[in-house]
Structures are given as C-alpha cells and as structure tokens.
Design an enzyme around this catalytic site. Structure first.
Site, short mmCIF file in Angstrom:
data_model
loop_
_atom_site.label_atom_id
_atom_site.label_comp_id
_atom_site.label_asym_id
_atom_site.label_seq_id
_atom_site.Cartn_x
_atom_site.Cartn_y
_atom_site.Cartn_z
N ASP A 69 0.87 -1.17 0.00
CA ASP A 69 0.00 0.00 0.00
C ASP A 69 0.91 1.22 0.00
O ASP A 69 1.96 1.21 0.64
CB ASP A 69 -0.91 0.00 1.23
CG ASP A 69 -2.14 0.87 1.01
OD1 ASP A 69 -2.65 0.92 -0.12
OD2 ASP A 69 -2.59 1.52 1.98
N TYR A 154 0.57 10.92 -8.71
CA TYR A 154 1.04 12.29 -8.46
C TYR A 154 2.46 12.53 -8.98
O TYR A 154 3.09 13.52 -8.61
CB TYR A 154 0.98 12.58 -6.95
CG TYR A 154 -0.39 12.37 -6.37
CD1 TYR A 154 -1.37 13.36 -6.45
CD2 TYR A 154 -0.74 11.18 -5.73
CE1 TYR A 154 -2.64 13.17 -5.92
CE2 TYR A 154 -2.00 10.97 -5.19
CZ TYR A 154 -2.95 11.97 -5.29
OH TYR A 154 -4.20 11.77 -4.77
P1 IMP Z 1 -1.15 2.01 -4.40
O1 IMP Z 1 -1.38 1.66 -2.96
O2 IMP Z 1 0.22 1.60 -4.88
O3 IMP Z 1 -2.24 1.54 -5.29
O4 IMP Z 1 -1.14 3.61 -4.47
C1 IMP Z 1 -2.21 4.39 -3.98
C2 IMP Z 1 -2.19 5.76 -4.62
O5 IMP Z 1 -1.05 6.50 -4.17
C3 IMP Z 1 -2.09 5.75 -6.13
O6 IMP Z 1 -3.38 5.70 -6.71
C4 IMP Z 1 -1.41 7.08 -6.42
O7 IMP Z 1 -2.36 8.12 -6.42
C5 IMP Z 1 -0.51 7.27 -5.22
N1 IMP Z 1 0.86 6.75 -5.51
C6 IMP Z 1 1.44 5.66 -4.95
N2 IMP Z 1 2.67 5.46 -5.45
C7 IMP Z 1 2.85 6.43 -6.37
C8 IMP Z 1 3.93 6.74 -7.24
O8 IMP Z 1 4.97 6.06 -7.33
N3 IMP Z 1 3.76 7.82 -8.02
C9 IMP Z 1 2.63 8.58 -8.01
N4 IMP Z 1 1.60 8.33 -7.24
C10 IMP Z 1 1.70 7.26 -6.40
#
Ligand code: IMP
Length: 201
Positions: A69, A154
C-alpha cells in the site's frame, strides 16, 4: 519452489517484483482478476497492506502472499492525501481527478510548494501465516502544477530531493525506480529474505 502471490494484478508491479526476486527459489504470481478486492478500511498504510495480505491469504491456500500500500503525504495538508491517495478526487483510481484535487488544496493553502514524501509499505505473509512488513520512503517537494508525462498518480507534481530538479513524471522508469519508495520497500524485503529465507515459509 515457494509460490508467492502478489495482492495486485498490476503488470508493472508483478514484473518489477519478479525481477528482484529472481535469485530466490520463488515463483512470483499475479493476483487473479476473478478475485474480489477487499475494502481498504485501514487508517494507515501498514494496516491496509496487512489487511490485503490477510484477505488474499485466506483465499489462496498454501501460498505466501505479498501485499503493498502506498501514498503521498503532504506536510502543509497535515499528511493528506496519505492513505486516501487513490481516491482524493472522489473517484477511486482516477489519477487526473486526484491531481486536480491536490492542486486545488495546495492553492487553498496559499503555498507555492510543500515538503512531501511518498511512502510504501509491503506486507509479506509466509505460508505458515507469519507476517513481516517493510517500508520505503522518498522525500521531496510537491507543487501545484504538473510537469512530465511519465509515471502515474502524483508523479508529475513531485520533485524528489535526490534528483536533478525534474519531477518523477519527467523521469524514465529506471530513474524513478532507483530512488522510489516502492523499490526501497522491496529492497528491504529482499534483504530480509536473503538474511532469513524461512520468512516465506
Ligand atoms: P497504491 O497503494 O500503490 O495503489 O497507491 C495508492 C495511490 O497513491 C495511487 O493511486 C497514487 O495516487 C498514489 N501513488 C502511490 N505510489 C505512487 C507513485 O509512485 N507515483 C505517483 N503516485 C503514487
């Protein structure tokens, strides 16, 4: 060979993790797209990563599970969007809305920029059910504008301290991977497996 199921079907993540674990006696498998996703009710990254690992572990018998996460934590917004990064604009997974919402909030805060960091937590649940977690962080500055077309989320608003002034969105994938929160969490996981491969069992 240990089967390690990832709690994600994201092809990019599966590829990156498979490559990093290639030296181990592990076969890395993606999440089946037919499985229902859990509701992420945790208030922290660690809670959500563990929740996802537990959820998939219960569905997939006899295999290890790796869940992650991540999110962006902005100082001037008291850590928002943080654990709610993927739905900050009101629609889950809509990166463009999420960026617009963040730009709006930075403008409301009347700042030109803010200190911020991406964090990633990985939770490994071994075959016997033991859980271990690993965190990676990349520090930087977030701006109320977008620059660069690479990456996702982002990336185009974030300039890492360890770079050369470009946003993550202006970097090639390998450049971002060298310093990213995700690759750092993964490096810690690989270190832990190297030290004690039994955490997979
Ligand atoms: P997840 O838990 O990896 O699915 O990330 C959750 C959310 O955090 C994503 O939908 C992005 O909005 C943001 N996020 C996480 N990692 C990144 C990254 O490496 N670059 C840009 N946004 C990120």
């Amino acid at each position: 060979m240990v089967r390690l199921y990832l709690a994600t079907s994201n092809v990019g993540k599966v590829k990156e993790i498979s490559e990093l674990l290639a030296a181990f006696d592990v076969s890395v498998l993606p999440r089946s797209s037919t499985l229902e996703a859990p509701v992420e009710t945790g208030e922290t990254l660690i809670e959500n990563a563990i929740l996802k690992a537990n959820y998939d572990f219960a569905l997939i018998e006899g295999s290890a599970v790796l869940a992650d996460d991540s999110g962006l934590f902005v100082d001037v917004l008291d850590g928002a969007p943080g654990v709610y990064s993927s739905s900050f604009g009101g629609v889950e997974g809509d990166d463009s809305r999420n960026r617009s919402a963040l730009i709006e909030r930075l403008k409301q805060a009347r700042v030109d920029s803010s200190r911020a960091r991406f964090r990633c937590v990985m939770a490994l649940k071994g075959i016997s059910g033991q859980i271990s977690t690993y965190e990676g962080v990349v520090e930087g500055t977030v701006y109320p504008f977008e620059r660069g077309l690479h990456g996702f989320g982002y990336d185009s608003m974030f300039i890492p301290d360890e770079g050369d002034g470009r946003t993550f969105g202006e970097m090639e994938r390998y450049e971002k991977s060298n310093i990213s929160h995700r690759s750092r969490a993964l490096a810690k996981l690989v270190e832990a497996i190297t030290r004690d491969p039994s955490i997979l069992l």
